[in-house]
Design a protein around this motif. Structure first.
Motif, short mmCIF file in Angstrom:
data_model
loop_
_atom_site.label_atom_id
_atom_site.label_comp_id
_atom_site.label_asym_id
_atom_site.label_seq_id
_atom_site.Cartn_x
_atom_site.Cartn_y
_atom_site.Cartn_z
N SER A 178 0.83 -1.20 0.00
CA SER A 178 0.00 0.00 0.00
C SER A 178 0.87 1.26 0.00
N GLY A 179 0.67 2.11 -0.98
CA GLY A 179 1.39 3.37 -1.07
C GLY A 179 2.78 3.27 -1.66
N VAL A 180 3.22 2.07 -2.05
CA VAL A 180 4.56 1.89 -2.62
C VAL A 180 4.40 1.48 -4.08
N GLU A 181 4.93 2.29 -4.98
CA GLU A 181 4.77 2.03 -6.41
C GLU A 181 6.05 1.57 -7.09
N LYS A 182 7.20 1.72 -6.41
CA LYS A 182 8.47 1.39 -7.06
C LYS A 182 9.48 0.95 -6.01
N THR A 183 10.55 0.30 -6.48
CA THR A 183 11.67 -0.07 -5.62
C THR A 183 12.96 0.24 -6.36
N TYR A 184 14.02 0.40 -5.61
CA TYR A 184 15.30 0.75 -6.21
C TYR A 184 16.19 -0.49 -6.24
N MET A 185 16.79 -0.75 -7.39
CA MET A 185 17.65 -1.91 -7.57
C MET A 185 18.97 -1.46 -8.18
N GLN A 186 20.02 -2.27 -7.99
CA GLN A 186 21.33 -1.93 -8.53
C GLN A 186 22.11 -3.20 -8.81
N LYS A 221 -0.30 -11.38 -8.71
CA LYS A 221 0.85 -11.80 -9.50
C LYS A 221 2.04 -10.90 -9.20
N PRO A 222 3.09 -11.44 -8.56
CA PRO A 222 4.29 -10.62 -8.32
C PRO A 222 5.07 -10.41 -9.61
N ILE A 223 5.90 -9.39 -9.63
CA ILE A 223 6.82 -9.17 -10.74
C ILE A 223 8.07 -9.98 -10.44
N HIS A 265 12.54 0.17 -10.33
CA HIS A 265 11.71 -0.91 -10.86
C HIS A 265 10.28 -0.74 -10.35
N PRO A 266 9.28 -0.76 -11.25
CA PRO A 266 7.89 -0.61 -10.81
C PRO A 266 7.43 -1.84 -10.03
N LEU A 267 6.52 -1.64 -9.10
CA LEU A 267 5.92 -2.73 -8.33
C LEU A 267 4.47 -2.92 -8.76
N PRO A 268 3.95 -4.14 -8.64
CA PRO A 268 2.55 -4.35 -8.98
C PRO A 268 1.65 -3.67 -7.95
N PRO A 269 0.39 -3.42 -8.31
CA PRO A 269 -0.53 -2.84 -7.33
C PRO A 269 -0.70 -3.77 -6.13
N PRO A 270 -1.04 -3.22 -4.95
CA PRO A 270 -1.15 -4.05 -3.74
C PRO A 270 -2.20 -5.16 -3.86
#
Length: 117
Positions: A70-78, A95-97, A86-91
């Motif tokens: 909830s409230g998180v739309e992206k994550t940082y990867m390296q 289906k996970p990415i 990297h975008p995250l799926p809706p809560p």
């Protein structure tokens, strides 16, 4: 395998083996070093060479499942110093990415898979 009693001097207290330190990273071993960071301050410490990531594993390939929150739309990867968002799926998505990273067995670089045309 070892057949020894829990009171054996080869074991630590409580019959547990003392933890074995992980092998030192080697640049040309064709292995991927997986490290975890706790938060943005930890990342800052790494960027300033004051800290390092927590080594989680050494693997030939890894598959990471990203689920939404909830409230998180992206994550940082390296990877190898190349960072991306990297975008995250809706809560409410079931289906996970899946991000799959593997050594190509060629040069010591990461390659994007070629699409079939």
């Amino acid at each position: 395998l070892e057949n020894s009693s829990k009171d054996s001097p080869a074991r630590g207290s409580g019959g547990k083996r003392p933890p074995r330190p992980p092998p030192l990273p080697v640049f040309a071993d064709s292995m991927i070093e997986v490290a975890g960071l706790t938060n943005g301050w930890h990342t800052l410490g790494i960027m300033l060479s004051l800290d390092h990531g927590k080594r989680l594993a050494q693997v030939c390939e890894i598959e990471i499942e990203l689920s939404g929150a909830s409230g998180v739309e992206k994550t940082y990867m390296q990877i190898d110093g190349d960072a991306w968002v990297h975008p995250l799926p809706p809560p409410d998505s079931d289906k996970p990415i899946v991000v799959r990273i593997a050594c190509a067995g060629r040069g010591r670089v990461l390659l994007k898979p070629q699409e079939n045309k």
